[in-house]
Motif scaffolding. Structure first.
Motif, mmCIF file in Angstrom:
data_model
loop_
_atom_site.group_PDB
_atom_site.id
_atom_site.type_symbol
_atom_site.label_atom_id
_atom_site.label_comp_id
_atom_site.label_asym_id
_atom_site.label_seq_id
_atom_site.Cartn_x
_atom_site.Cartn_y
_atom_site.Cartn_z
ATOM 1 N N PHE A 187 0.836 -1.205 0.000
ATOM 2 C CA PHE A 187 0.000 0.000 0.000
ATOM 3 C C PHE A 187 0.870 1.253 0.000
ATOM 4 O O PHE A 187 0.593 2.217 -0.728
ATOM 5 N N LEU A 188 1.945 1.240 0.799
ATOM 6 C CA LEU A 188 2.829 2.408 0.863
ATOM 7 C C LEU A 188 3.574 2.623 -0.453
ATOM 8 O O LEU A 188 3.845 3.764 -0.843
ATOM 9 N N VAL A 189 3.903 1.532 -1.150
ATOM 10 C CA VAL A 189 4.521 1.668 -2.474
ATOM 11 C C VAL A 189 3.575 2.418 -3.406
ATOM 12 O O VAL A 189 3.982 3.342 -4.126
ATOM 13 N N ILE A 190 2.303 2.035 -3.389
ATOM 14 C CA ILE A 190 1.318 2.679 -4.265
ATOM 15 C C ILE A 190 1.075 4.124 -3.838
ATOM 16 O O ILE A 190 1.028 5.039 -4.677
ATOM 17 N N LEU A 191 0.951 4.342 -2.527
ATOM 18 C CA LEU A 191 0.694 5.693 -2.031
ATOM 19 C C LEU A 191 1.830 6.641 -2.376
ATOM 20 O O LEU A 191 1.599 7.746 -2.900
ATOM 21 N N THR A 192 3.068 6.239 -2.086
ATOM 22 C CA THR A 192 4.221 7.114 -2.368
ATOM 23 C C THR A 192 4.392 7.319 -3.868
ATOM 24 O O THR A 192 4.819 8.394 -4.311
ATOM 25 N N MET A 193 4.047 6.326 -4.640
ATOM 26 C CA MET A 193 4.122 6.464 -6.105
ATOM 27 C C MET A 193 3.178 7.570 -6.578
ATOM 28 O O MET A 193 3.573 8.466 -7.351
ATOM 29 N N PHE A 194 1.940 7.524 -6.123
ATOM 30 C CA PHE A 194 0.977 8.523 -6.587
ATOM 31 C C PHE A 194 1.279 9.908 -6.019
ATOM 32 O O PHE A 194 1.045 10.924 -6.690
ATOM 33 N N LEU A 195 1.800 9.981 -4.795
ATOM 34 C CA LEU A 195 2.188 11.286 -4.249
ATOM 35 C C LEU A 195 3.339 11.890 -5.039
ATOM 36 O O LEU A 195 3.354 13.091 -5.352
ATOM 37 N N PHE A 196 4.327 11.054 -5.382
ATOM 38 C CA PHE A 196 5.474 11.524 -6.161
ATOM 39 C C PHE A 196 5.028 11.979 -7.554
ATOM 40 O O PHE A 196 5.351 13.083 -8.010
#
Length: 703
Positions: free
Chosen positions: A160-169
Motif C-alpha cells: 500500500f505504501l509503495v502505491i501511495l508514495t508512487m501517486f504522491l510523487f
C-alpha cells in the motif's frame, strides 16, 4: 536536488548491502543440498511453465477472486519497475522520462496507473480474505491455520505504501508541471489537480519526500521479503523452472544418492536411502522449503487435514524449513562432527515430523496440484517414508503383513497365484492366457491387477471390461498365473527395495513378452489406475517402456468408433462420479469416464469436489492396508459428499476407490442413510447399456 540524490543513493547502497548478504546466505544454503538430476531437461516445457504459471498465474487463477487479485499484484511488480526507473532518473533530473519517447507515451502512463489502482483493490480483497479466514475464529477450517500472519499484514501495508508514495510523487510532479505524461496517467494527473493548491515550494518538498519514501519503502519491502515467507516472490520462478515434469504428478522419482540412481543390486556404502535428516535433502527440496508461501491451498485440499488428522502439507513444509534454518550453520560451515537431528519422531523426543503426520498421507497429489509455486510435498513425504522403512525399520505394524504378502505371495491380499483366473469363470467366452511371447494378432495385454484378481468387487469390473472388449471385437489376452503385483503398494509405503525387486522381475517378463515390438506396439490396458501409473509412468525408470491405457479410455474410444453401442434406459438414472486420484491428478484422465457415463444415458451430478479438486477415497499411499484411527474416515467423508448429490449410484474407475466408497456407504446405510444407493465401475454401467441393444448376449455379472 543534490541532497535528494545523496539520500537516494545512500538508501540504495544500504538496501542492496543488506539484501546482498541475505541473498548470498540463501544461495549457499540451497546449494548445500544433495545433487539431483533431471531438473534442467526439456527446456521448452520449462519455459512454457514460466509463461503459464508465473506470468499467466494459471494455478492461482483456479481460485477466481483471490487468484485475480494475485494476478494484478504480480503484474504490478513487473510493470511498476518502469516507475522505479523513472524515480531513479528523477534523482538526477526533475521530470525525467524513460528514453526513446517511451517515458511520455500515454498508454504506458495509463498502464502504470491502472495496475497500481487494481493492486490497491487487490489489497482490499486480500485483507477481507484474511479477516474471513482468520484462524482465531474458524481454527482448522482456515487455510491460514499455522501460517505466520503478522508478516502478511506487514507486506500488505508495504505494498500500500509503495502505491501511495508512487501517486504522491507522480501527483506532485504533475502539479509542478514536470510530469512527463501529458495524458494517459489518469490517477497521477488527477492527483496533481488535487495537490495544485499547495504551492510550488510545498510541492517541491512533497515531491522529494515522496520520491525518497518510494525508494525507502521498496528496499524495506525487499529486505522483509528476503527474511520472510514472501521470499516466494523471487524464488517461485526458480522453483517452477526446476519442477518435476510432466505436469501430472505421475511417477514417484527414483531414489538417488549423490545425484545418481541407487543400484539396489549393488548399493554403495555411502548411499543415502531416503531422507532421514535435513542434510539428506536435495537442493531442490531445500528450494521447495524456502519457496513456501504459507498460502494454505495445499492444506485446504488435503483429505487427511480435512478429516481431522495431524497432516497438513503446509505445516510439514514449514517444519522442514524451520529445521533447515536451525541447522543452516552446520550445513554452511561443513561441521562434519555435527549430528543432524533425525526428522521423524515425536515432538517430545526431539522429532521434527510426527510419525502420525508422515503416515497419514494418501499420496493423492491434491497438495501438489494446487500449490501455486510447485512444491513437491508428496515426494518429500515418500522419501522420508523410504528412510523409515529401509534404515530405521519403523512403520505402521499393518504394513508388516503387506510386505510379507508381497514377498511370499506376490500380491497384497496374500492369496495364492493359482486363483488369479477365478474372475473369468463362467464368463461365457474363453479368455486367452499367454504362455510365452505375445502373438501378433493380440492387440492388448489385459493387465488384471491384484484387486481385479482377488477382490470380489473388482472382479465384477474386470469381467465387465473383458465382455465389452469381446463384444467390440478387441483381441486381448491376459497373463493369468504369471501376473504379479506391479509394486505400487510397496513403493508408496516406502519399501523401495521390495518395489525394485518386484518391478525388475515384472519388467523383464514384459520385455520378453513384447520382444521386437516398439513401445507404441506394447499395448496394455488395465482397470486399475495404480497399475496404469506404475506400468506406464514408473517402469521406464527400469527399462520397461509400454503404452498403457486405462479401461475407460479404451472403452470410450470403442464407443466413439461405433464398436460398442450403448442404449439409454427409459428412465435415466442419476449418478455421481468419483475421480480416482491416480487416474485424475496423477495422469490427467478426467473426460473419458464422464463421457462413458453420459453414453449410458445416466444423468451426471458432480460432487462439489471433483476433477482436479476431487477428494481422495483414502486408499492411496498404501493407506488401503493401514488402519485409520485418527479423525473421521476419509471414505466416509467422501460418501457424505456423494449422498448429498442425491444420486442413486456412485460410479468410479478404480478398484481401490470402489472398495473404500462401498465400505463407507455400508457404514452410512447402517445408520439409515443412503438407502438404495450403490457403487459401480463405469464399465458396469456401460455393459448394461450395451446389453440393452443386444439382450440375448447378456452373460456377464452386472451387480
Amino acid at each position: 536536488m543534490v541532497v535528494r540524490l545523496i539520500i537516494g543513493w545512500l538508501i540504495t547502497i544500504v538496501g542492496l548491502g543488506f539484501a546482498g548478504v541475505r541473498i548470498r546466505w540463501l544461495v549457499r544454503l540451497v546449494q548445500s543440498g544433495q545433487p539431483t538430476t533431471g531438473r534442467t531437461a526439456d527446456i521448452g516445457a520449462r519455459v512454457w511453465a514460466q509463461v503459464t504459471e508465473v506470468f499467466g498465474q494459471r494455478k492461482l487463477l483456479k481460485w477466481s477472486i483471490p487468484g485475480l487479485a494475485h494476478f494484478f499484484t504480480f503484474w504490478a511488480f513487473v510493470i511498476l519497475l518502469t516507475v522505479y526507473l523513472e524515480a531513479y532518473g528523477s534523482l538526477f533530473q526533475s521530470g525525467f522520462a524513460i528514453w526513446w519517447g517511451i517515458g511520455s507515451w500515454p498508454p504506458l502512463g495509463f498502464l502504470q496507473d491502472a495496475i497500481a489502482t487494481l493492486t490497491f483493490c487487490s489489497l482490499i480483497v486480500f485483507a477481507v480474505i484474511r479477516i474471513r479466514q482468520n484462524p482465531a475464529r474458524i481454527e482448522r477450517k482456515s487455510r491460514f491455520f499455522g501460517s505466520h500472519l503478522g508478516g502478511a499484514w506487514l507486506v500488505l501495508l508495504l505494498i500500500f505504501l509503495v502505491i501511495l508514495t508512487m501517486f504522491l510523487f507522480r501527483g506532485s510532479s504533475a502539479a509542478l508541471g514536470t510530469f512527463p505524461y501529458k495524458s494517459g496517467a489518469w490517477v497521477s494527473i488527477g492527483m496533481g489537480h488535487a495537490l495544485s493548491g499547495i504551492g510550488t515550494a510545498g510541492l517541491e518538498v512533497l515531491e522529494t519526500v515522496a520520491l525518497l519514501a518510494h525508494l525507502a519503502v521498496a528496499f524495506g519491502f525487499l529486505i522483509l521479503v528476503l527474511h520472510s515467507k514472501h521470499l516466494h516472490i523471487f524464488l517461485a520462478p526458480l522453483n517452477v523452472t526446476t519442477k518435476r515434469l510432466p505436469d501430472a504428478l505421475g511417477p514417484l522419482l527414483p531414489m538417488e544418492s549423490d545425484g545418481k540412481p541407487i543400484d539396489f543390486e549393488d548399493p554403495g556404502e555411502d548411499d543415502t536411502f531416503g531422507r532421514g535428516t535435513i542434510a539428506d535433502f536435495t537442493w531442490k527440496g531445500m528450494l521447495d522449503f524456502e519457496t513456501c508461501t504459507e498460502c494454505g491451498r495445499c492444506q485446504s485440499q488435503c483429505p487427511a487435514w480435512n478429516t481431522g488428522k495431524p497432516l497438513s502439507p503446509k505445516l510439514l513444509i514449514m517444519d522442514l524449513r524451520d529445521q533447515l534454518t536451525s541447522e543452516a550453520p552446520y550445513l554452511l560451515n561443513g561441521k562434519e562432527d555435527h549430528e543432524f537431528t533425525a526428522l521423524v519422531g515425536k515432538k517430545e523426543d526431539g522429532g521434527v515430523i510426527d510419525p502420525d503426520v508422515l503416515w497419514a498421507c494418501t499420496s493423492c497429489g491434491a497438495c501438489v496440484e494446487q500449490c501455486p509455486v510447485d512444491i513437491e510435498h508428496v515426494d518429500h513425504i515418500m522419501d522420508m517414508r523410504r528412510h523409515q522403512v529401509l534404515i530405521e525399520s519403523e512403520f505402521p505394524t499393518e504394513l508388516g503383513t503387506l510386505f510379507k504378502n508381497l514377498e511370499n505371495k506376490g500380491n497384497p491380499w496374500g492369496q495364492n497365484n493359482s486363483e488369479r483366473m477365478d474372475w473369468a469363470k463362467d464368463l461365457g467366452f474363453e479368455v486367452p492366457v499367454l504362455d510365452g511371447e505375445i502373438p501378433e494378432d493380440v492387440e492388448y495385454l489385459f493387465w488384471i491387477g491384484c484387486a481385479g484378481a482377488f477382490d470380489d468387487n473388482a472382479r465384477k469390473t474386470v469381467r465387465a471390461t473383458a465382455e465389452l472388449l469381446h463384444i467390440a471385437g478387441v483381441n486381448f489376452a491376459v497373463l493369468g498365473k504369471n501376473e504379479t503385483c506391479t509394486g505400487d503398494p510397496a513403493r508408496r509405503s516406502g519399501n523401495e527395495f521390495l518395489f525394485q525387486m518386484q518391478a525388475q522381475e515384472t519388467a523383464e517378463n514384459l520385455n520378453a513378452l513384447f520382444e521386437g515390438r516398439e513401445p507404441v506396439q506394447r499395448r496394455i490396458v488395465t482397470t486399475c489406475p495404480h497399475c496404469l501409473n506404475t506400468l506406464g509412468r514408473e517402469y521406464p525408470q527400469l527399462g520397461g517402456n509400454y503404452t498403457v491405457t486405462h479401461h475407460t479410455q479404451l472403452l470410450n474410444a470403442l464407443v466413439r468408433d461405433g464398436k460398442l453401442t450403448p442404449v439409454a434406459p427409459a428412465d435415466a438414472a442419476s449418478v455421481t462420479y468419483h475421480d480416482p486420484c491416480y487416474l485424475g491428478r496423477h495422469n490427467k484422465v478426467y473426460t473419458p469416464p464422464r463421457e462413458l457415463a453420459g453414453a449410458t444415458g445416466a444423468r451426471l451430478t458432480e460432487m462439489p469436489r471433483h476433477a482436479d479438486r476431487s477428494l481422495c477415497c483414502g486408499a492411496g499411499g498404501a493407506r488401503m492396508w493401514m488402519e485409520e484411527k485418527i479423525g473421521k474416515r476419509i471414505n466416509v467423508e467422501r460418501v457424505d459428499e456423494a449422498l448429498a448429490t442425491e444420486a442413486s449410484t456412485v460410479v468410479t474407475g478404480c478398484p481401490f476407490c470402489k472398495v473404500m466408497i462401498s465400505d463407507g456407504l455400508t457404514q452410512r446405510q447402517s445408520e439409515d442413510k443412503g438407502a438404495g444407493v450403490d457403487v459401480r465401475d463405469v464399465s458396469q454401467l456401460l455393459l448394461e447399456a450395451v446389453h440393452r441393444s443386444q439382450p440375448a448376449e447378456s452373460t456377464a455379472e452386472q451387480g
